[in-house]
Write an enzyme that holds these catalytic residues in place. Structure first.
Site, PDB file in Angstrom:
ATOM      1  CD  GLN A 205      -2.468  -1.358   2.683  1.00 20.38           C
ATOM      2  OE1 GLN A 205      -1.805  -1.820   3.607  1.00 20.38           O
ATOM      3  NE2 GLN A 205      -3.722  -1.019   2.831  1.00 20.38           N
ATOM      4  CG  ASN A 206       4.017   1.278   2.392  1.00 14.41           C
ATOM      5  OD1 ASN A 206       2.986   1.643   2.943  1.00 14.41           O
ATOM      6  ND2 ASN A 206       4.858   0.423   2.937  1.00 14.41           N
ATOM      7  CB  VAL A 207       3.060   5.892  -2.793  1.00 17.17           C
ATOM      8  CG1 VAL A 207       1.590   5.492  -2.802  1.00 17.17           C
ATOM      9  CG2 VAL A 207       3.312   7.007  -1.780  1.00 17.17           C
ATOM     10  CG  ASP A 208       7.763   3.989   0.751  1.00 19.48           C
ATOM     11  OD1 ASP A 208       8.102   2.977   0.082  1.00 19.48           O
ATOM     12  OD2 ASP A 208       7.310   3.905   1.903  1.00 19.48           O
TER      13      ASP A 208
ATOM     14  CG  HIS B 157      -2.800   2.918  -2.190  1.00 17.83           C
ATOM     15  ND1 HIS B 157      -2.714   2.703  -0.843  1.00 17.83           N
ATOM     16  CD2 HIS B 157      -4.031   2.478  -2.552  1.00 17.83           C
ATOM     17  CE1 HIS B 157      -3.849   2.160  -0.406  1.00 17.83           C
ATOM     18  NE2 HIS B 157      -4.655   2.010  -1.423  1.00 17.83           N
TER      19      HIS B 157
ATOM     20  CB  CYS C 170      -2.693   6.073 -25.837  1.00 16.18           C
ATOM     21  SG  CYS C 170      -3.051   6.715 -24.189  1.00 16.18           S
TER      22      CYS C 170
ATOM     23  N   GLY D  50       3.137  -4.409   8.963  1.00 16.03           N
ATOM     24  CA  GLY D  50       2.892  -2.977   9.140  1.00 16.03           C
ATOM     25  C   GLY D  50       1.623  -2.498   8.476  1.00 16.03           C
TER      26      GLY D  50
ATOM     27  CG  ASN E  76       0.671  -3.797  12.913  1.00 16.12           C
ATOM     28  OD1 ASN E  76       0.881  -2.800  13.599  1.00 16.12           O
ATOM     29  ND2 ASN E  76       0.014  -3.754  11.774  1.00 16.12           N
TER      30      ASN E  76
HETATM   31 ZN   LIG Z   1      -1.394   6.240 -22.681  1.00 12.68          ZN
END
Ligand SMILES: [Zn+2]
Length: 262
Positions: free
Chosen positions: A109-112, A127, A159, A196, A222
């Site tokens: 779920q982390n974007v880091d 995410h 595109c 976590g 956790n």
């Molecule tokens: Zn595209």
């Protein structure tokens, strides 16, 4: 954390056919990335972003891009923190498990971007990834330097669709390609490591339940008890950066005992 539990967890993992990790904010926090919510949360300090951020983006992508380039308030602090963040021992332990052929993939779920930085290769970022851009029409991902920002909003070279940050905004659907990978991994998984994450936010919340539903193994790491704790075979209360390296050692010991080295 008891040695017996480490030994038990190592045994369960080695007896499984398809181990998948599911990670959340708790892993990032150990790399000094502030959580969004809670007493020390970024949004607690700066205010929650609008729940319909994606609809704002679609209505006026040019202004959204101009705001993104300016980076004000929590967006700036978050960006600067993420740019500086380094993987911690939990990230390296998970990368080690993938290298040993034990961890088949990671859903985060982390974007880091820290799992990638640590060396994991099979990652589904539910995410998105803050360091990438994505076309909202064909889902192509780009490095920022591949996309010119001379005309806003930038357009997809493949595109001509509108390009946005890969990070999934409030109100934005999870990109279908990522969701398909997650569902595929969860359907193959017979042992899930929940690290976590409170596994409270859908779609992530559904994956451990799916594994449990077919009598798979759930192992949780956790700091706190979570909604899923009572469903777990083993639940470690502690820092991921302390528990996971011990678990990797426990697995190595077992492999040596059985005469097969990773
Ligand atoms: Zn595209």
């Amino acid at each position: 954390m008891e040695n017996d539990d480490i030994e038990h967890a190592a045994r369960l993992i080695l007896a499984s056919q398809y181990v998948v990790g599911l990670t959340g904010a708790g892993v990032s926090v150990e790399s000094s990335i502030r959580p969004f919510r809670g007493p020390d949360g970024l949004w607690t300090e700066y205010g929650e972003p609008p729940m319909d951020g994606y609809q704002h983006f679609l209505a006026d992508p040019k202004t959204s891009w101009e705001q993104r380039i300016k980076r004000e308030g929590y967006a700036r602090e978050l960006y600067e923190t993420l740019m500086k963040a380094k993987p911690n021992p939990a990230h390296y332990a998970l990368a080690g498990l993938e290298e040993m052929g034990i961890l088949r993939s990671l859903i985060t779920q982390n974007v880091d971007n820290l799992h990638r930085a640590a060396g994991n290769r099979k990652i589904a970022e539910i995410h998105g990834n803050f360091s990438k851009l994505r076309c909202i029409q064909c889902n192509s991902r780009y490095e920022p330097e591949e996309i010119s920002l001379e005309i806003l909003p930038p357009r997809c070279p493949r595109c001509n669709g509108i390009v946005k940050s890969d990070t999934v905004m409030f109100g934005e659907p999870i990109p279908v390609d990522v969701l398909e990978i997650c569902q595929d991994e969860a359907s193959k998984c017979d042992c899930m490591l929940l690290v976590g994450t409170s596994a409270f936010v859908y779609p992530a919340a559904g994956f451990p339940l799916q594994v449990k539903g077919k009598e798979g193994i759930l192992i949780e790491v956790n700091l706190y008890e979570t909604e899923i704790t009572s469903s777990c075979n083993i639940s470690f209360r502690g820092k991921a950066g302390e528990v996971l390296p011990r678990l990797v050692e426990g697995i190595k010991v077992k492999l040596q005992e059985s005469g097969s080295s990773p």
